[in-house]
Design a protein around this motif. Sequence first.
Motif, PDB file in Angstrom:
ATOM      1  N   ARG A 112       0.812  -1.213   0.000  1.00 27.54           N
ATOM      2  CA  ARG A 112       0.000   0.000   0.000  1.00 27.54           C
ATOM      3  C   ARG A 112       0.845   1.264   0.000  1.00 27.54           C
ATOM      4  O   ARG A 112       0.511   2.220  -0.687  1.00 27.54           O
ATOM      5  CB  ARG A 112      -0.891  -0.036   1.242  1.00 27.54           C
ATOM      6  N   TRP A 113       1.904   1.271   0.725  1.00 23.07           N
ATOM      7  CA  TRP A 113       2.632   2.544   0.889  1.00 23.07           C
ATOM      8  C   TRP A 113       3.951   2.589   0.138  1.00 23.07           C
ATOM      9  O   TRP A 113       4.735   3.507   0.283  1.00 23.07           O
ATOM     10  CB  TRP A 113       2.835   2.827   2.385  1.00 23.07           C
ATOM     11  N   ARG A 114       4.226   1.564  -0.608  1.00 23.70           N
ATOM     12  CA  ARG A 114       5.377   1.595  -1.516  1.00 23.70           C
ATOM     13  C   ARG A 114       4.912   1.068  -2.852  1.00 23.70           C
ATOM     14  O   ARG A 114       4.172   0.087  -2.906  1.00 23.70           O
ATOM     15  CB  ARG A 114       6.516   0.727  -0.996  1.00 23.70           C
ATOM     16  N   LYS A 115       5.330   1.717  -3.918  1.00 23.47           N
ATOM     17  CA  LYS A 115       4.973   1.264  -5.263  1.00 23.47           C
ATOM     18  C   LYS A 115       6.240   1.228  -6.108  1.00 23.47           C
ATOM     19  O   LYS A 115       7.160   2.028  -5.890  1.00 23.47           O
ATOM     20  CB  LYS A 115       3.960   2.219  -5.916  1.00 23.47           C
ATOM     21  N   ARG A 116       6.230   0.341  -7.063  1.00 25.42           N
ATOM     22  CA  ARG A 116       7.392   0.240  -7.942  1.00 25.42           C
ATOM     23  C   ARG A 116       7.014   0.531  -9.381  1.00 25.42           C
ATOM     24  O   ARG A 116       5.849   0.390  -9.775  1.00 25.42           O
ATOM     25  CB  ARG A 116       8.004  -1.165  -7.839  1.00 25.42           C
ATOM     26  N   GLY A 117       8.004   0.922 -10.142  1.00 21.11           N
ATOM     27  CA  GLY A 117       7.802   1.166 -11.570  1.00 21.11           C
ATOM     28  C   GLY A 117       9.047   0.728 -12.311  1.00 21.11           C
ATOM     29  O   GLY A 117      10.154   0.743 -11.759  1.00 21.11           O
ATOM     30  N   ILE A 118       8.856   0.306 -13.556  1.00 26.63           N
ATOM     31  CA  ILE A 118      10.007  -0.121 -14.365  1.00 26.63           C
ATOM     32  C   ILE A 118       9.836   0.465 -15.756  1.00 26.63           C
ATOM     33  O   ILE A 118       8.718   0.618 -16.234  1.00 26.63           O
ATOM     34  CB  ILE A 118      10.119  -1.670 -14.384  1.00 26.63           C
ATOM     35  N   SER A 119      10.956   0.800 -16.368  1.00 21.52           N
ATOM     36  CA  SER A 119      10.839   1.445 -17.666  1.00 21.52           C
ATOM     37  C   SER A 119      12.084   1.207 -18.516  1.00 21.52           C
ATOM     38  O   SER A 119      13.193   1.192 -17.994  1.00 21.52           O
ATOM     39  CB  SER A 119      10.657   2.948 -17.432  1.00 21.52           C
TER      40      SER A 119
ATOM     41  N   LYS B  78      -3.665   5.371  -8.843  1.00 17.45           N
ATOM     42  CA  LYS B  78      -4.765   4.431  -9.072  1.00 17.45           C
ATOM     43  C   LYS B  78      -5.362   4.042  -7.714  1.00 17.45           C
ATOM     44  O   LYS B  78      -6.569   4.045  -7.517  1.00 17.45           O
ATOM     45  CB  LYS B  78      -4.191   3.187  -9.773  1.00 17.45           C
ATOM     46  N   GLN B  79      -4.471   3.747  -6.788  1.00 17.05           N
ATOM     47  CA  GLN B  79      -4.901   3.349  -5.444  1.00 17.05           C
ATOM     48  C   GLN B  79      -5.599   4.508  -4.735  1.00 17.05           C
ATOM     49  O   GLN B  79      -6.643   4.326  -4.110  1.00 17.05           O
ATOM     50  CB  GLN B  79      -3.657   2.924  -4.674  1.00 17.05           C
ATOM     51  N   LEU B  80      -5.015   5.704  -4.911  1.00 22.46           N
ATOM     52  CA  LEU B  80      -5.585   6.890  -4.257  1.00 22.46           C
ATOM     53  C   LEU B  80      -7.026   7.099  -4.706  1.00 22.46           C
ATOM     54  O   LEU B  80      -7.920   7.370  -3.907  1.00 22.46           O
ATOM     55  CB  LEU B  80      -4.724   8.106  -4.627  1.00 22.46           C
ATOM     56  N   ASN B  81      -7.218   6.960  -6.011  1.00 22.16           N
ATOM     57  CA  ASN B  81      -8.572   7.186  -6.520  1.00 22.16           C
ATOM     58  C   ASN B  81      -9.532   6.091  -6.086  1.00 22.16           C
ATOM     59  O   ASN B  81     -10.711   6.333  -5.897  1.00 22.16           O
ATOM     60  CB  ASN B  81      -8.537   7.311  -8.040  1.00 22.16           C
ATOM     61  N   SER B  82      -9.001   4.892  -5.901  1.00 20.58           N
ATOM     62  CA  SER B  82      -9.901   3.827  -5.447  1.00 20.58           C
ATOM     63  C   SER B  82     -10.392   4.135  -4.033  1.00 20.58           C
ATOM     64  O   SER B  82     -11.518   3.822  -3.682  1.00 20.58           O
ATOM     65  CB  SER B  82      -9.206   2.469  -5.501  1.00 20.58           C
ATOM     66  N   TRP B  83      -9.533   4.810  -3.243  1.00 24.62           N
ATOM     67  CA  TRP B  83      -9.989   5.183  -1.898  1.00 24.62           C
ATOM     68  C   TRP B  83     -11.038   6.287  -1.951  1.00 24.62           C
ATOM     69  O   TRP B  83     -11.810   6.470  -1.034  1.00 24.62           O
ATOM     70  CB  TRP B  83      -8.820   5.683  -1.049  1.00 24.62           C
ATOM     71  N   SER B  84     -10.985   7.046  -3.058  1.00 22.52           N
ATOM     72  CA  SER B  84     -11.955   8.140  -3.157  1.00 22.52           C
ATOM     73  C   SER B  84     -13.225   7.670  -3.842  1.00 22.52           C
ATOM     74  O   SER B  84     -14.094   8.468  -4.165  1.00 22.52           O
ATOM     75  CB  SER B  84     -11.365   9.298  -3.954  1.00 22.52           C
ATOM     76  N   GLY B  85     -13.287   6.378  -4.130  1.00 25.50           N
ATOM     77  CA  GLY B  85     -14.502   5.824  -4.742  1.00 25.50           C
ATOM     78  C   GLY B  85     -14.606   6.092  -6.228  1.00 25.50           C
ATOM     79  O   GLY B  85     -15.627   5.848  -6.856  1.00 25.50           O
ATOM     80  N   LYS B  86     -13.518   6.597  -6.840  1.00 21.00           N
ATOM     81  CA  LYS B  86     -13.570   6.841  -8.281  1.00 21.00           C
ATOM     82  C   LYS B  86     -13.206   5.552  -8.993  1.00 21.00           C
ATOM     83  O   LYS B  86     -12.332   4.812  -8.524  1.00 21.00           O
ATOM     84  CB  LYS B  86     -12.583   7.924  -8.677  1.00 21.00           C
ATOM     85  N   ASP B  87     -13.827   5.317 -10.135  1.00 30.28           N
ATOM     86  CA  ASP B  87     -13.563   4.066 -10.819  1.00 30.28           C
ATOM     87  C   ASP B  87     -12.221   4.068 -11.527  1.00 30.28           C
ATOM     88  O   ASP B  87     -11.292   3.397 -11.161  1.00 30.28           O
ATOM     89  CB  ASP B  87     -14.678   3.777 -11.846  1.00 30.28           C
ATOM     90  N   GLY B  88     -12.165   4.877 -12.540  1.00 31.69           N
ATOM     91  CA  GLY B  88     -10.914   4.937 -13.325  1.00 31.69           C
ATOM     92  C   GLY B  88      -9.886   5.700 -12.522  1.00 31.69           C
ATOM     93  O   GLY B  88      -9.991   5.836 -11.314  1.00 31.69           O
ATOM     94  N   PHE B  89      -8.883   6.177 -13.182  1.00 26.90           N
ATOM     95  CA  PHE B  89      -7.943   7.051 -12.482  1.00 26.90           C
ATOM     96  C   PHE B  89      -7.353   8.001 -13.508  1.00 26.90           C
ATOM     97  O   PHE B  89      -7.303   7.693 -14.698  1.00 26.90           O
ATOM     98  CB  PHE B  89      -6.866   6.232 -11.768  1.00 26.90           C
ATOM     99  N   ASP B  90      -7.002   9.176 -13.048  1.00 29.91           N
ATOM    100  CA  ASP B  90      -6.462  10.156 -13.984  1.00 29.91           C
ATOM    101  C   ASP B  90      -5.030   9.760 -14.310  1.00 29.91           C
ATOM    102  O   ASP B  90      -4.099  10.088 -13.607  1.00 29.91           O
ATOM    103  CB  ASP B  90      -6.538  11.577 -13.408  1.00 29.91           C
ATOM    104  N   SER B  91      -4.920   9.023 -15.398  1.00 26.11           N
ATOM    105  CA  SER B  91      -3.638   8.404 -15.707  1.00 26.11           C
ATOM    106  C   SER B  91      -2.640   9.399 -16.292  1.00 26.11           C
ATOM    107  O   SER B  91      -1.450   9.159 -16.291  1.00 26.11           O
ATOM    108  CB  SER B  91      -3.850   7.266 -16.683  1.00 26.11           C
ATOM    109  N   VAL B  92      -3.141  10.510 -16.783  1.00 21.59           N
ATOM    110  CA  VAL B  92      -2.222  11.443 -17.437  1.00 21.59           C
ATOM    111  C   VAL B  92      -1.638  12.394 -16.400  1.00 21.59           C
ATOM    112  O   VAL B  92      -2.347  13.189 -15.807  1.00 21.59           O
ATOM    113  CB  VAL B  92      -2.957  12.240 -18.536  1.00 21.59           C
TER     114      VAL B  92
END
Length: 1371
Positions: free
Chosen positions: A1035-1042, A1323-1337
């Motif tokens: 929950r409080w750490r996220k990873r990304g790869i590129s 994505k996680q933040l928005n799920s807590w706010s009850g929003k479906d999608g997430f502002d990906s941009v």
Amino acid sequence: MGSESEAATGKDNNLLFSINGERFELSSVDPSTTLLEFLRSRTRFKGTKLGCGEGGCGACMVLLSKYDPVLDQVEDFTVSSCLTLLCSVNGSSVTTSEGLGNSKDGFHTIHQRFAGFHASQCGFCTPGMCISIFSAIVNADKTNRPKPCQGFSKLRVSEAEKAIVGNLCRCTGYRSIIDVCKSFAADVDMEDLGFNSFWRKGESTEAKMCKLSLHKCNYEICTFPEFLKKDIRSNMILDPRNFCWYSPVSVKDLQELLESNESDSGIMTKLVVGNTGMGYFKELGNYNRYIDIRYVPELSMIRIDQTGIEIGAAVTITKVIEALEEEDNVRYSPQGAMVFKKLAKHMEKIASGSVRNSASIGGNIVMAQTKEFPSDIATILLAVGATVELMKKQLREKLTLEEFLKMNPMDSNSVLLSVKIPFWHLIYGNNSLLLFETYRAASRPLGNALPYLNAAFLTEVSMSNTSNGIIVNNCQLAFGAYGTKHAIRARKVEEFLAGKLLSVGVLYEAIELLEVTVVPGHGASTRAYRSSIAVGFFFEFFSPFIETNVEISSGWLDGYQSYLLFEDSKVKESYKQLDGVNPPTLLSSSKQVFELNKEYHPVGGPIIKSGASLQASGEAVFVDDIPSPTNCLHGAFIYSTKPFAQVKGIRFRTKLYPAGVSALISFKDIPEGGRNIGSTTIFGTEPLFADELTHCAGQRVALVVADSQKHADIAANLVIIDYDTENLEPPILSVEKAVEKSSFFEVPAFFYPSQVGDLSRGMAEAEYKILSSEIRIGSQYYFYMETQTALAIPDEDNCMVVYSSTQCPEYVHSTIARCLGVPEHNVRVITRRVGGGFGGKAVKAMPVSTACALAAHRLRRPVRIYLNRKVDMIMAGGRHPMKVTYSVGFKSNGKITALQLDILVNAGMSADISPAMPHNIIGALKKYDWGALSFDVKVCKTNLPSRSAMRAPGEVQGSFIAEAVIEHVASTLSMEVDSVRSINLHTCNSLDLFYAGSADEAQEYTLPSIWDKLARSSTFNQRTDLVNAFNRCNRWRKRGISQVPVVHEVILRSTPGKVSILRDGSVVVEVGGIELGQGLWTKVKQMAAYALSLIQCDGTDNLLEKIRIVQSDTLSLIQGGFTSGSTTSEASCEAVRLCCSILVERLMPLKERLMEEKGSINWEMLILQAYFQSVNLSANSLYVPEFASMKYLNYGAAVSEVEINLLTGETTILRTDIIYDCGKSLNPAVDLGQIEGAFVQGIGFFMLEEYPVDSDGMVVADSTWTYKIPTVDTIPRHFNVEILNSGHHKKRVLSSKASGEPPLLLAVSVHCATRAAIKEARKQLNSWSGKDGFDSVIQLEVPATMPVVKELCGLDNVQRYLRWKLAQGGT
Ligand SMILES: Cc1cc2nc3c(=O)[nH]c(=O)nc-3n(C[C@H](O)[C@H](O)[C@H](O)COP(=O)(O)OP(=O)(O)OC[C@H]3O[C@@H](n4cnc5c(N)ncnc54)[C@H](O)[C@@H]3O)c2cc1C
Ligand code: FES
Ligand code: FES
């Protein structure tokens, strides 16, 4: 015998010390003299460098040794000599890198390892690094650990890596330096040591160990000479009359001194311990009397009993840490000992080891109390209820630390005597638990960076008897360093929590209270961020109680902290296999892969960098190391503080000229026939000094010239410029304003890049469009370790010799001649080596040398300048900031059909090289096939310091813009970014179209194969799956790869060379290129050896040892041009190859004749014969690249994986893999260093380095306190680099390609991976706010600092999470 000893009388009260075993005895000295000043100006030991003067860089590090005659023991520790006052080293011994070994008596093992592991580039940081490692080894060897094998020390790997935490290096990227450190550790795994010249690939561990131990481990240096032991008197007190330095030995003495102080008006007295406070407050020369309180027993004691530990105020932080870590403390209280250990652990992150070794606990707390210093110690001691004892005159008073911090600032006659930290015990019995944690959010995890905020929490909790949960019996919560006067206790929150059963609701309410308690002051920066991390830390501390079914047991206490990191055991297992569970704190592994090319031996060999050992031992001479000629004066610039104003007058604050000042040089001093120019490029000139009008804050207005650099700097601070802004237009400080005013620099048509394809057709083909999206990119400062410097010496007949630290002596030369109004043959510019350039020593070095020359011309005396870090940072200009607006059309499969860009480049007040920016930006941006590409790039003229070339100028921004567009397209289509990248990579045809004239034949387009190879070697796909799994479970750490590609165009320019063979067969080479640390001399040497060996006679196999590259001298070799753009090494090599071919051709007939006569001939004989037969043994050439092949493309790719902390915004780079095509590398060891160093400099640009200006355009990040380059703890934890040998490139210099700049662009992979991790957080933040999608941009700023990352992850993410929990029925 030290140079000063003869002058002294051997009296008891003289200042006595030794340096590198030499005795120094002084009968008087200005008490504000630092050890560094003394070393550099009054001894021959110039290896200790000045990099910052504020304790932040480690270049000035020396080993200080003290002898205890009672115990007959020597204590050795590092100190920052730039902060250490000379009087305070009385009776001590100083060791610098020269003291370890040298070229005459033999280099020290540490020096040899630096050379052998290819860990020194420009070499400016290296002597300080050597001392850090030496100190670590010396101290480890004093322990009773088992005797190590030969070649190793008792050091452990974990300590070895940390030995250089306080040392900055701007060139290497640290990996190779860490290998040097580890190579001394007894427990090192030989397989973990990176590429080096000691052994070959594939050799057994035993063989490797054997080869390391062959280098005699001569680190048993005597750090404290016997003579000094004998000379140490019982009374080492200096005569106050000669030194203005008092060393009271009792509280009574101290009281008397302070009382006499009161009656002495006009005398500025300072109580002093380590003097490290000067690093922050820069009280240069403010005091004329010092009271050194270290010898007062009461101030230096440490006393421990059942109640706690009492520490004298003068005890150093290092000693405090040792006392707090004492295992014996458990005897008094197990809980108290745990608290002490955590305090010690936190203190280890304060400053660096060399500062902590002299900085006192009292000095720190006094700075916090009197000057609002953002102290760590004040905060953590506040949480544990520390008390202090004060003394004012005869009165003594005990206060809680909280009362002390709150009272009015202490006056200068009050003394802090001691600090007491109580032992904590359980109050609520065995059913309860004492917990204590400390926190700090800082840009460098291991210290050497002030925190944005720090905190410490102490609590006693119990299991509830009535319900299943935890009760907070009491707690003490302290917060500090967040931009208020001092640290505070959050009393309201403490009261609220006391006695409460912890639940989601209680935590939420507590946080609401906390938010109104921890409020940064109005002037503080990043206020919202600082408040949010207070909440984050608070949550991190208490949330385990509400998240799990906790049980109080000793095992649980240990698990408590790591709870937040891994919440799913399956993922934990997978990661264990691939990565290890917790990211290691420092570089834990690295791999270097390359193929050796023997065709042109010794070209292609990983030859050790020329002069590396000399650099390590401190013998390498930089401009400021050249001894001052007799009568030499020193200059300091005075700069404008207004962006656009009339200069009415320049005057000193004092009536008289300040001490030591000789003159104030301004544009009025330019001789008749000369011109007011300070720099020259093909696009124009910049004035040396502002004339009637200033055009930016930070513009040079005048030069104060004084008898020492210190006096010149002090005097410059005393100057007042009178301005008038009446009737003047407001300054242009933004690109928008420049557009409004049409304020642009002209870009010559031949420099402006061409559009590609048909934009309207591309847009018409698009299925989707993004219109007018905006990005802003900030600036970056060079942070060469050696600031700008020059020395000008007037010569006969109106001539001037100038030693300049510059990348382009030829231009410095012509600028000086034009400024002085003399023919160019009257000027001679000499450059031997440069302590880091990165573009900043090109145009920006010219005014420094020119000002020196002008002052020397005017005063007829030698004049030198060594800019202090602040002035350097204010004037440097740095990288070009820009605003980009783009529109892009694309198809549903991610294929882009058209890209249109409007780019506004903020160029500052003069053209510099800025008109080249459109070409460079677009050049790197074209790395993808955009279908059609159209752009409008405007180079805006603004009232800011002119921006100049910085490593990959424009290209790094262009590459970033390309990635931002790709990410935007992928987000819009909800596609994997990687597939959008892949689909838009160039085909050979599109490459030809976009890079007309630069793309070589199809088989030379290696990017597609690099791309695939890297995906395989970095296990990109498997790791992407693991990253996804990690993100699902944490929950409080996220990873990304590129994974990102780079296509980078470089241009070869004409370059001169000269090779002369001397009578004995030794060879002298001159080249146009300057050695900046990039290994140019080494490659040139290899080339000369190869090209001369084509004569094919005996004795040419060791030609390398016979060749010396000599300093650049603009009268000896003309048309040197700029050393820039990554191609000067190869061009210089080619120029030398041409010279050697001429020589070989001249020698060949003679050789053949002699062979016929004698059957064989060796090199020395051949040359001697040639000499007698008057063969011309010197050849000159100017290499002029063929127009058709002067441009070429470089390819590479990188994969980076990061982890972000959603509570603090901290980014950790877990791993980076790079593959870079060097063609047939001229020297893979040098190229590896370039790739790693450039990449890490790129990390600085993308993640760390903020170089902002205020509303007047004045640079505000002007010190090591505010400007943070990468350190050893911010580089990738796993760092793998492969050099691709892509075979034959017939148009390149011996098939090689460039390596200096393109790899910097690859650091965008870290930024992209961070963006990917942030998207997951959102994505996680928005799920807590009850929003479906997430502002990906999202637009992730450059640099993506901790506040920037945290803001995108949600400054209120904790609150949102708790609200969501409550809504889910959590209580
Ligand atoms: C590069 C660097 C990084 C740092 N980073 C951190 C950090 O991250 N966190 C942190 O908390 N600190 C940090 N510090 C601050 C450091 O801890 C303090 O500079 C140090 O503790 C001061 O101790 P000193 O003995 O050198 O004090 P000095 O410089 O000798 O004195 C400092 C001031 O206190 C006065 N003074 C000293 N002792 C007494 C006394 N007993 N009674 C009355 N007045 C006294 C002096 O007159 C002077 O005004 C950093 C310092 C440096 C140089
Ligand atoms: S010069 Fe002393 S730490 Fe930088
Ligand atoms: S080699 Fe470290 S700063 Fe240049």
